[in-house]
Design a protein around this motif. Structure first.
Motif, PDB file in Angstrom:
ATOM      1  N   VAL A  71       0.831  -1.202   0.000  1.00 22.96           N
ATOM      2  CA  VAL A  71       0.000   0.000   0.000  1.00 22.96           C
ATOM      3  C   VAL A  71       0.869   1.257   0.000  1.00 22.96           C
ATOM      4  N   LEU A  72       1.835   1.326   0.891  1.00 21.96           N
ATOM      5  CA  LEU A  72       2.664   2.531   0.970  1.00 21.96           C
ATOM      6  C   LEU A  72       3.546   2.695  -0.260  1.00 21.96           C
ATOM      7  N   ARG A  73       4.010   1.587  -0.834  1.00 24.26           N
ATOM      8  CA  ARG A  73       4.793   1.657  -2.066  1.00 24.26           C
ATOM      9  C   ARG A  73       3.943   2.278  -3.191  1.00 24.26           C
ATOM     10  N   SER A  74       2.648   1.928  -3.231  1.00 31.15           N
ATOM     11  CA  SER A  74       1.778   2.483  -4.279  1.00 31.15           C
ATOM     12  C   SER A  74       1.659   4.001  -4.136  1.00 31.15           C
ATOM     13  N   TYR A  75       1.543   4.474  -2.899  1.00 36.17           N
ATOM     14  CA  TYR A  75       1.442   5.923  -2.692  1.00 36.17           C
ATOM     15  C   TYR A  75       2.755   6.621  -3.014  1.00 36.17           C
ATOM     16  N   ALA A  76       3.880   5.978  -2.722  1.00 35.95           N
ATOM     17  CA  ALA A  76       5.178   6.561  -3.075  1.00 35.95           C
ATOM     18  C   ALA A  76       5.277   6.714  -4.595  1.00 35.95           C
ATOM     19  N   LEU A  77       4.809   5.707  -5.335  1.00 38.21           N
ATOM     20  CA  LEU A  77       4.830   5.774  -6.797  1.00 38.21           C
ATOM     21  C   LEU A  77       3.904   6.871  -7.316  1.00 38.21           C
ATOM     22  N   ILE A  78       2.724   6.958  -6.752  1.00 32.23           N
ATOM     23  CA  ILE A  78       1.773   7.990  -7.175  1.00 32.23           C
ATOM     24  C   ILE A  78       2.358   9.376  -6.914  1.00 32.23           C
ATOM     25  N   MET A  79       2.913   9.579  -5.722  1.00 32.55           N
ATOM     26  CA  MET A  79       3.480  10.889  -5.386  1.00 32.55           C
ATOM     27  C   MET A  79       4.668  11.234  -6.281  1.00 32.55           C
ATOM     28  N   ALA A  80       5.492  10.238  -6.599  1.00 39.70           N
ATOM     29  CA  ALA A  80       6.675  10.485  -7.420  1.00 39.70           C
ATOM     30  C   ALA A  80       6.314  10.813  -8.868  1.00 39.70           C
ATOM     31  N   ASN A  81       5.145  10.367  -9.316  1.00 41.18           N
ATOM     32  CA  ASN A  81       4.768  10.546 -10.718  1.00 41.18           C
ATOM     33  C   ASN A  81       3.610  11.514 -10.939  1.00 41.18           C
ATOM     34  N   THR A  82       3.259  12.281  -9.914  1.00 42.07           N
ATOM     35  CA  THR A  82       2.173  13.247 -10.035  1.00 42.07           C
ATOM     36  C   THR A  82       2.707  14.621  -9.641  1.00 42.07           C
ATOM     37  N   ASP A  83       2.750  15.521 -10.618  1.00 42.01           N
ATOM     38  CA  ASP A  83       3.257  16.865 -10.333  1.00 42.01           C
ATOM     39  C   ASP A  83       2.305  17.656  -9.456  1.00 42.01           C
ATOM     40  N   TYR A  84       1.007  17.448  -9.674  1.00 41.54           N
ATOM     41  CA  TYR A  84       0.015  18.238  -8.954  1.00 41.54           C
ATOM     42  C   TYR A  84      -1.245  17.401  -8.774  1.00 41.54           C
ATOM     43  N   ILE A  85      -1.802  17.443  -7.562  1.00 42.53           N
ATOM     44  CA  ILE A  85      -3.086  16.787  -7.322  1.00 42.53           C
ATOM     45  C   ILE A  85      -3.830  17.568  -6.244  1.00 42.53           C
ATOM     46  N   GLN A  86      -5.113  17.730  -6.467  1.00 39.16           N
ATOM     47  CA  GLN A  86      -5.948  18.419  -5.491  1.00 39.16           C
ATOM     48  C   GLN A  86      -7.291  17.704  -5.436  1.00 39.16           C
ATOM     49  N   PHE A  87      -7.783  17.507  -4.216  1.00 36.28           N
ATOM     50  CA  PHE A  87      -9.055  16.829  -3.994  1.00 36.28           C
ATOM     51  C   PHE A  87     -10.087  17.811  -3.464  1.00 36.28           C
ATOM     52  N   PHE A  88     -11.254  17.819  -4.095  1.00 37.63           N
ATOM     53  CA  PHE A  88     -12.410  18.535  -3.578  1.00 37.63           C
ATOM     54  C   PHE A  88     -13.410  17.459  -3.200  1.00 37.63           C
ATOM     55  N   LEU A  89     -13.583  17.224  -1.900  1.00 38.80           N
ATOM     56  CA  LEU A  89     -14.462  16.153  -1.432  1.00 38.80           C
ATOM     57  C   LEU A  89     -15.897  16.659  -1.324  1.00 38.80           C
ATOM     58  N   THR A  90     -16.814  15.868  -1.859  1.00 40.24           N
ATOM     59  CA  THR A  90     -18.231  16.165  -1.749  1.00 40.24           C
ATOM     60  C   THR A  90     -18.959  14.904  -1.307  1.00 40.24           C
ATOM     61  N   ASP A  91     -20.211  15.068  -0.938  1.00 37.33           N
ATOM     62  CA  ASP A  91     -21.062  13.940  -0.541  1.00 37.33           C
ATOM     63  C   ASP A  91     -20.409  13.087   0.553  1.00 37.33           C
ATOM     64  N   THR A  92     -19.703  13.727   1.473  1.00 38.09           N
ATOM     65  CA  THR A  92     -18.992  13.003   2.533  1.00 38.09           C
ATOM     66  C   THR A  92     -19.970  12.577   3.624  1.00 38.09           C
TER      67      THR A  92
END
Length: 167
Positions: A71-92
């Motif tokens: 799981v943590l390896r997947s997030y490390a890969l996502i972070m290393a390959n994503t220049d920018y990410i922003q979440f707008f959460l709705t329907d929480t």
């Protein structure tokens, strides 16, 4: 303030911290937010934390990932390959039962190239709509993520909408 209401607020805060850590690319914070074997009394001396199967994650389009290592390896890969990410959460929606909490939400995601400069249009950023279920467990250190499951929302094409409209 009642204990159940306080629990809901604490789970909401843990959920918000999870998405903030992703947006900031803060791998250490993200790692600390996930349940560890020691949080659930798994003796790491005799069990490899990666094999303990304590946590799981499903990213949109990915297979199930189990254990902290995967799981943590997947997030490390996502972070290393994503220049920018922003979440707008709705329907929480948050539901707490005992030491387990369930959060469902819609992740309205902007991601892509470098973060836009102040005042610039969003330009090359891609919007994605994903529904997510985050399961938390209460630990001595607070609420920790046990499982994250995200699935894309498939929007119908304009052609499909036109075919369904009465003439």
């Amino acid at each position: 303030m009642s204990a159940p209401h306080t629990d809901v607020e604490k789970v909401e805060a843990a959920n918000t911290s999870f998405y903030a850590a992703l947006e900031q690319g803060d791998f250490e914070l993200l790692s600390a937010l996930w349940l560890s074997p020691s949080d659930v009394d798994v003796d790491e001396t005799y069990h490899d934390p990666a094999d303990a199967g304590v946590i799981s994650c499903v990213h949109p389009g990915w297979p199930v990932l189990s254990g902290r290592g995967e799981v943590l390896r997947s997030y490390a890969l996502i972070m290393a390959n994503t220049d920018y990410i922003q979440f707008f959460l709705t329907d929480t929606h948050v539901s707490v039962t005992g030491d387990t909490a369930l959060v469902t939400c819609t992740e309205n995601i902007l991601s892509g190239g470098p973060a836009p400069a102040e005042g610039d249009e969003l330009g090359p950023l891609l919007g994605q709509l994903v529904v997510a279920t985050n399961v938390f467990r209460r630990t001595a250190a607070g609420w920790k993520l046990w499982s994250h499951h995200a699935s894309p929302v498939l929007a119908g094409s304009e052609e499909e909408d036109d075919e369904e409209s009465p003439a």
